[in-house]
Motif scaffolding. Structure first.
Motif, PDB file in Angstrom:
ATOM      1  N   ARG A 283       0.848  -1.200   0.000  1.00  0.00           N
ATOM      2  CA  ARG A 283       0.000   0.000   0.000  1.00  0.00           C
ATOM      3  C   ARG A 283       0.881   1.246   0.000  1.00  0.00           C
TER       4      ARG A 283
ATOM      5  N   ASN B 253       0.582   4.339  -2.544  1.00  0.00           N
ATOM      6  CA  ASN B 253       0.393   5.702  -2.040  1.00  0.00           C
ATOM      7  C   ASN B 253       1.500   6.641  -2.502  1.00  0.00           C
TER       8      ASN B 253
ATOM      9  N   MET C 288      -6.384   6.896  -9.282  1.00  0.00           N
ATOM     10  CA  MET C 288      -5.543   7.626  -8.338  1.00  0.00           C
ATOM     11  C   MET C 288      -4.756   8.736  -9.025  1.00  0.00           C
ATOM     12  N   LYS C 289      -4.506   9.773  -8.258  1.00  0.00           N
ATOM     13  CA  LYS C 289      -3.648  10.859  -8.722  1.00  0.00           C
ATOM     14  C   LYS C 289      -2.728  11.222  -7.573  1.00  0.00           C
ATOM     15  N   ASN C 290      -1.432  11.106  -7.810  1.00  0.00           N
ATOM     16  CA  ASN C 290      -0.418  11.395  -6.796  1.00  0.00           C
ATOM     17  C   ASN C 290      -0.676  10.627  -5.500  1.00  0.00           C
ATOM     18  N   GLY C 291      -1.007   9.340  -5.638  1.00  0.00           N
ATOM     19  CA  GLY C 291      -1.181   8.472  -4.482  1.00  0.00           C
ATOM     20  C   GLY C 291      -2.488   8.634  -3.734  1.00  0.00           C
ATOM     21  N   ARG C 292      -3.413   9.411  -4.279  1.00  0.00           N
ATOM     22  CA  ARG C 292      -4.690   9.658  -3.604  1.00  0.00           C
ATOM     23  C   ARG C 292      -5.842   9.148  -4.469  1.00  0.00           C
ATOM     24  N   GLU C 293      -6.780   8.453  -3.846  1.00  0.00           N
ATOM     25  CA  GLU C 293      -7.935   7.952  -4.587  1.00  0.00           C
ATOM     26  C   GLU C 293      -8.836   9.114  -4.983  1.00  0.00           C
ATOM     27  N   ILE C 294      -9.124   9.196  -6.281  1.00  0.00           N
ATOM     28  CA  ILE C 294      -9.976  10.256  -6.819  1.00  0.00           C
ATOM     29  C   ILE C 294     -11.351   9.704  -7.173  1.00  0.00           C
TER      30      ILE C 294
ATOM     31  N   SER D  64      -4.669  19.487 -12.082  1.00  0.00           N
ATOM     32  CA  SER D  64      -4.944  19.331 -10.634  1.00  0.00           C
ATOM     33  C   SER D  64      -5.862  20.395 -10.108  1.00  0.00           C
TER      34      SER D  64
END
Length: 108
Positions: free
Chosen positions: A12, A16, A79-85, A108
């Motif tokens: 994970r 991330n 994901m974008k830059n390790g974050r769920e969108i 962004s």
């Protein structure tokens, strides 16, 4: 687009730490829902040939899928830059997949 489910999953922490846009797909090669979704996923991904697509073979006791609370396959995590969108579970339309892809590939 990646066509093969990886048997060895990243941690994970590695997911991330991803930079930029990526899609993490959870499923299994023998899953009928997963096989049915592949043409839809391929159609949507055709406009994003360089997009990172991490396809993970999921199952009972697999830590990465559990960390994302995956319960049905296929589950696509955008994901974008390790974050769920965005997240899609058993997508039935390539347009919906394309909409989620635009969310992570746009500014962004």
């Amino acid at each position: 687009m990646n066509n093969t489910y990886a048997a060895v999953e990243p941690s994970r922490g590695e997911i991330n730490a991803l930079d930029g846009a990526a899609v993490v797909e959870f499923g299994a090669s023998w899953c009928g829902f997963c096989r049915a979704a592949q043409p839809l996923i391929a159609s949507a991904f055709s406009q994003y040939p360089s997009l990172r697509h991490i396809k993970i073979e999921d199952g009972k006791g697999r830590p990465l899928g559990r960390s994302f609370r995956v319960t049905l396959w296929p589950t696509l995590i955008f994901m974008k830059n390790g974050r769920e969108i965005a997240r899609l579970v058993r997508p039935g339309d390539s347009a919906v997949i394309g909409e989620a892809l635009r969310k992570i590939t746009g500014p962004s």
